[in-house]
Structure formats: structure tokens, C-alpha cells
Design an enzyme around this catalytic site. Structure first.
Site, short mmCIF file in Angstrom:
data_model
loop_
_atom_site.label_atom_id
_atom_site.label_comp_id
_atom_site.label_asym_id
_atom_site.label_seq_id
_atom_site.Cartn_x
_atom_site.Cartn_y
_atom_site.Cartn_z
N HIS A 82 17.84 23.44 1.18
CA HIS A 82 18.37 23.17 -0.16
C HIS A 82 17.21 23.14 -1.14
O HIS A 82 16.53 22.13 -1.31
CB HIS A 82 19.12 21.83 -0.17
N HIS A 134 15.97 25.17 -4.86
CA HIS A 134 16.19 26.13 -5.95
C HIS A 134 14.83 26.69 -6.35
O HIS A 134 13.94 25.92 -6.75
CB HIS A 134 16.86 25.44 -7.14
N HIS A 176 27.21 23.54 -3.50
CA HIS A 176 27.00 22.15 -3.92
C HIS A 176 28.36 21.47 -4.06
O HIS A 176 29.30 22.07 -4.61
CB HIS A 176 26.30 22.10 -5.28
N GLU A 226 27.83 15.79 -5.35
CA GLU A 226 26.53 15.28 -5.79
C GLU A 226 26.82 14.24 -6.87
O GLU A 226 26.50 13.06 -6.73
CB GLU A 226 25.68 16.43 -6.35
N ASP A 267 14.69 20.37 -6.09
CA ASP A 267 13.84 20.94 -7.16
C ASP A 267 12.51 20.18 -7.17
O ASP A 267 12.28 19.33 -8.02
CB ASP A 267 14.56 20.77 -8.51
N1 ADE Z 1 20.50 23.52 -9.73
C1 ADE Z 1 19.26 23.09 -9.46
N2 ADE Z 1 19.29 21.85 -8.97
C2 ADE Z 1 20.60 21.48 -8.92
C3 ADE Z 1 21.28 20.32 -8.50
N3 ADE Z 1 20.65 19.24 -8.03
N4 ADE Z 1 22.63 20.30 -8.59
C4 ADE Z 1 23.28 21.35 -9.07
N5 ADE Z 1 22.68 22.47 -9.47
C5 ADE Z 1 21.35 22.53 -9.39
ZN ZN Z 2 20.65 21.74 -5.54
#
Ligand code: ADE
Ligand code: ZN
Length: 326
Positions: A16, A18, A196, A199, A278
Site C-alpha cells: 500500500h 502511492h 481503498h 479508511e 504516503d
Molecule cells: N491517495 C493517497 N493516499 C491516500 C489515502 N490514504 N487514502 C485515499 N487515497 C489516497
Molecule cells: Zn492509500
């Protein structure tokens, strides 16, 4: 505290991640200069100081803005390789990189340049570092589903080296179900599927991505714990959940690391792996996430090894390659 050496860390996969979320402020400024793009910050330290987020959207706004420095195939190759170098130093042996292709195409960057750049970075990373990598095209749920479908057609026409599709961006207020045709087409072409869910949104979002999108893996899924039936299904089907505790704290989904549901998820028998999401923005590559949750919950060596093994088992690698890692 001294950092354990790479050799002491369990080898792991990162599932996971990005790509745009690995853009460190220093590289953002270097690319801005190379491409003559203006960043609305004086210097890397000022940009880093802006990394204080109240929720997912406040992060996404800055993340999309900073991504504008990415213009050429070379930029995407450099970014990919910078991430792989840092990840490898933390014990990552396999990485699956989600890329927000729609954002870049919408800014006028040719799709083939983004794809070629990431692919080159992955190839160099494999050759130099021995880290395998897969590219995942992340559809953006705040943009029209028809755009995602068109992007998929373009990727297929290019013969782009993508292993799968994902679904990311603003969760609350944008349904996943409209992306069902794009996910079905991806599946018909042999692409793997992740999404996703839960969250920031409710537990039923997990059910939605499993049933409507045929997701094989769920990114985050932390709020699944609010619904016993959803948990029971995830346990029964052993759906891999790519959990990102440091991200959840930085985006306010969870108040503090000590209150993160990771221990409850493990106790419930959910198939969990640890990930960074991220890392540039949240101040934690996956080895640092591992250190932080180990400190917060006193994870044992065996628990850490189990989480690392789960990362390979939850990957989109063919079974015989997974077997080489676990
Ligand atoms: N894009 C990058 N990080 C993200 C996250 N935590 N949730 C949804 N989209 C994302
Ligand atoms: Zn993400």
C-alpha cells in the site's frame, strides 16, 4: 534509539504505497527547478512544515498540488527509484506501487510517459537493488467512473505493464460501485484488483468493494471492526488488509498510535500487513512504521515476522515467487 540494521529487519513486501506520496520535498524542489514549475512554498523546509493534516482531504489537496512538479518520464523514473532505494534500505524486497495516472493525464502529461518512467524506475530498481516491483493503476473515486474506464482502455491499448487496478482518493461522498464496469474489464484482462475502503468511511464500504468491484485486497479497512459481520467475512475469506497505522494517525482517522485498532485486528484473525501509504508526507517509511507499532504495542519478534510474511502472501506476485519469500 539506534536503528536496527537492514540485516536485522525481516524482509517484507510493501503493498500500500502511492508513488506520488513518496515525493520528498527536496526532490519536489529539484523537479520544480528542472521543469520550471512554481511551487507555492519558499523551500523544502517550508513545504515540509505544511505537512500538518486534519483529515484525508486536507492531505490530498497538498498531495495533488505538489504532484504537479512531475512532468516527464525521467521524473517518474527518478521518483520510483528514489522510493525503491529508501524502501530497500528498510528491508523491502517487493513493492506494489499505486500511481494516480488520471491526475497526471489531466495535467497534460502523456500517459505513456508516466507508465514508461515508472516502468524504467522499477526495472533499474530490480537490477540495482534486487527489489521486484509491480505497478497498479489507481482509479480516483472523486473523478468520474467513465474517466477511469477510458484510462483503462488507454492502458490496454498501450500494452502498459500494469499488474492491477486500485481505487483511491476521497472515500466519503464518492461511491465505489460506479467503478464496477472498469474493475470487471480489468479482471477480464487478467489484472489484479485492490481498493481503498473503510479508511474514513463506514464498514459497509468494504462489502461494497468486495461485491461490486471484486476487490481481492482491501487498502486500510480499519473501520471494518465496527461491523462484526464484515469482520467475520474478512476473516473467513482471509482478505488481505493493507493497514497503514502512521497514515491513519497523521490523517486523524485514529487519534493516536496507541489507539490504533491493529492489535484488535490481529486478535480477530484478520489478514493484516503493515504499510506506509504516503511515506514522505506522513514521516514514515514502512520500516519506521514497523518500529513505531512495535514500540506502541510491544509486538514480539514472531508477530513482526508474521506481519512481514503476510505482506508477501497478500501480494500480487505469482504463488511460486511468494514461496521464495516466505
Ligand atoms: N491517495 C493517497 N493516499 C491516500 C489515502 N490514504 N487514502 C485515499 N487515497 C489516497
Ligand atoms: Zn492509500
Amino acid at each position: 534509539a539506534t536503528r536496527p540494521t537492514t540485516a536485522a529487519r525481516p524482509p517484507r513486501a510493501e503493498l500500500h504505497l502511492h508513488l506520488e506520496g513518496t515525493l520528498e520535498p527536496e526532490l519536489a524542489f529539484a523537479l520544480a527547478a528542472r521543469n520550471r514549475v512554481d511551487l507555492p512554498f519558499a523551500d523544502p523546509a517550508t513545504l515540509r512544515a505544511a505537512y500538518a493534516f486534519s483529515d484525508l482531504q486536507s492531505f490530498l489537496d497538498l498531495y495533488h498540488a505538489t504532484s504537479q512538479v512531475l512532468r516527464t518520464a525521467e521524473d517518474f523514473a527518478d521518483l520510483t527509484l528514489a522510493y525503491l532505494r529508501r524502501a530497500a534500505a528498510g528491508g523491502v524486497r517487493h513493492a506494489e506501487l499505486m500511481v494516480d495516472l488520471q491526475t497526471h493525464v489531466a495535467r497534460g502529461v502523456p500517459l505513456e510517459d508516466v507508465v514508461a518512467g515508472v516502468a524504467r524506475g522499477l526495472a533499474v530498481g530490480e537490477a540495482e537493488l534486487g527489489v521486484s516491483g509491480l505497478m497498479i493503476a489507481a482509479f480516483l473515486r472523486h473523478r468520474p467512473a467513465a474517466e477511469a474506464d477510458g484510462l483503462l482502455d488507454d492502458l490496454l491499448a498501450l500494452g502498459a505493464p500494469v499488474a492491477g487496478v486500485g481505487l483511491a482518493s476521497t472515500e466519503v461522498g464518492f461511491a465505489a460501485a460506479p467503478f464496477a464496469p472498469a474493475f470487471a474489464k480489468a479482471a477480464a484482462h487478467g489484472l489484479r484488483r485492490t481498493a481503498h475502503a473503510a479508511e474514513e468511511g463506514p464498514a459497509w464500504h468494504v462489502t461494497e468493494v468486495l461485491d461490486a468491484l471484486g476487490a481481492e485486497r482491501v487498502d486500510h479497512g480499519i473501520r471494518a471492526l465496527e461491523d462484526a459481520e464484515v469482520v467475520a467475512r474478512l476473516v473467513r475469506e482471509q482478505v488481505p488488509l493493507t493497514v497503514c497505522p502512521v497514515s491513519n494517525v497523521r490523517l486523524g482517522a485514529v487519534a493516536s498510535l496507541g489507539e490504533h485498532p491493529l492489535p484488535a485486528m490481529l486478535a480477530a484473525g484478520l489478514n493484516v500487513s503493515l504499510n506506509s501509504d504516503d511515506p514522505s508526507y506522513f514521516g514514515g517509511y514502512v520500516d519506521e512504521v514497523d518500529d513505531a507499532v512495535t514500540a506502541a504495542f510491544g509486538l514480539t519478534r514472531d508477530q513482526r515476522a508474521d506481519l512481514a510474511a503476510a505482506s508477501f502472501r497478500g501480494s500480487f506476485l505469482p504463488a511460486e515467487q511468494v514461496a521464495r519469500h516466505v
